[in-house]
Design a protein around this motif. Structure first.
Motif, short mmCIF file in Angstrom:
data_model
loop_
_atom_site.label_atom_id
_atom_site.label_comp_id
_atom_site.label_asym_id
_atom_site.label_seq_id
_atom_site.Cartn_x
_atom_site.Cartn_y
_atom_site.Cartn_z
N MET A 1 0.85 -1.18 0.00
CA MET A 1 0.00 0.00 0.00
C MET A 1 0.89 1.23 0.00
N VAL A 2 0.67 2.10 -0.98
CA VAL A 2 1.44 3.33 -1.11
C VAL A 2 0.50 4.50 -0.88
N LEU A 3 0.89 5.39 0.02
CA LEU A 3 0.09 6.57 0.34
C LEU A 3 0.80 7.80 -0.20
N TYR A 4 0.01 8.75 -0.69
CA TYR A 4 0.56 9.98 -1.24
C TYR A 4 0.04 11.19 -0.48
N GLY A 5 0.81 12.27 -0.54
CA GLY A 5 0.41 13.55 0.01
C GLY A 5 -0.01 13.50 1.46
N SER A 6 -1.16 14.11 1.75
CA SER A 6 -1.63 14.23 3.13
C SER A 6 -1.97 12.87 3.74
N LEU A 7 -2.29 11.87 2.92
CA LEU A 7 -2.57 10.54 3.49
C LEU A 7 -1.33 9.97 4.16
N LYS A 8 -0.18 10.14 3.51
CA LYS A 8 1.07 9.66 4.11
C LYS A 8 1.46 10.53 5.30
N LYS B 1 -14.47 2.41 -5.30
CA LYS B 1 -14.30 2.09 -3.88
C LYS B 1 -14.93 0.76 -3.49
N LYS B 2 -15.76 0.17 -4.33
CA LYS B 2 -16.36 -1.13 -4.01
C LYS B 2 -15.44 -2.30 -4.41
N SER B 3 -14.22 -1.99 -4.83
CA SER B 3 -13.27 -3.02 -5.27
C SER B 3 -12.75 -3.87 -4.11
N PHE B 4 -12.16 -5.00 -4.48
CA PHE B 4 -11.52 -5.89 -3.52
C PHE B 4 -10.01 -5.85 -3.74
N ILE B 5 -9.28 -5.95 -2.65
CA ILE B 5 -7.82 -6.00 -2.70
C ILE B 5 -7.44 -7.47 -2.49
N HIS B 6 -6.56 -7.96 -3.35
CA HIS B 6 -6.14 -9.37 -3.31
C HIS B 6 -4.69 -9.48 -2.85
N PRO B 7 -4.34 -10.62 -2.30
CA PRO B 7 -2.93 -10.83 -1.92
C PRO B 7 -2.02 -10.58 -3.13
N GLY B 8 -0.97 -9.81 -2.91
CA GLY B 8 -0.01 -9.51 -3.97
C GLY B 8 -0.31 -8.26 -4.77
N ASP B 9 -1.47 -7.63 -4.53
CA ASP B 9 -1.81 -6.39 -5.24
C ASP B 9 -0.93 -5.24 -4.77
N ARG B 10 -0.89 -4.20 -5.59
CA ARG B 10 -0.26 -2.93 -5.21
C ARG B 10 -1.40 -1.91 -5.15
N LEU B 11 -1.63 -1.36 -3.98
CA LEU B 11 -2.69 -0.40 -3.74
C LEU B 11 -2.07 0.98 -3.54
N ALA B 12 -2.47 1.95 -4.35
CA ALA B 12 -2.01 3.33 -4.20
C ALA B 12 -3.22 4.19 -3.89
N LEU B 13 -3.07 5.05 -2.87
CA LEU B 13 -4.16 5.92 -2.44
C LEU B 13 -3.74 7.37 -2.59
N PHE B 14 -4.60 8.14 -3.26
CA PHE B 14 -4.33 9.55 -3.52
C PHE B 14 -5.33 10.41 -2.77
N PRO B 15 -4.87 11.45 -2.08
CA PRO B 15 -5.74 12.31 -1.29
C PRO B 15 -6.49 13.32 -2.15
#
Length: 89
Positions: A7-14, A61-75
């Motif tokens: 999981m990678v967070l950007y900007g104010s989220l991080k 936002k209704k998506s599922f995260i699976h093992p091995g995924d790369r999740l990036a979140l942008f504020p």
């Protein structure tokens, strides 16, 4: 062997997650998990997220995260492309 989700967070989220010093966080997800649940587990307010990308693709936002995924979140302060407006949180 376990497969970790990144999981990678950007900007104010991080910045708002004071315990995050690295560029990414390793999550142990064993089964597909709703994105909203991942946010809740890590105390990330849904209303602080503007866009989520899984494996470099914008997802709703209704998506599922699976093992091995790369999740990036942008504020909210990040600009997003016009073709992603339907995927805004």
């Amino acid at each position: 062997m376990k497969s970790y989700t990144e999981m990678v967070l950007y900007g104010s989220l991080k910045r708002d997650m004071t315990d995050v010093d690295d560029d990414s966080i390793r999550l142990e997800i064993e089964d597909p998990t709703p994105l909203i649940e991942v946010l809740q587990i890590h105390k990330i307010p849904v209303n602080a997220v503007q866009l989520a990308m899984v494996n470099h693709s914008a997802v709703p936002k209704k998506s599922f995260i699976h093992p091995g995924d790369r999740l990036a979140l942008f504020p909210k302060e990040y600009a997003i492309f016009a073709d992603w407006h339907c995927l805004k949180f």
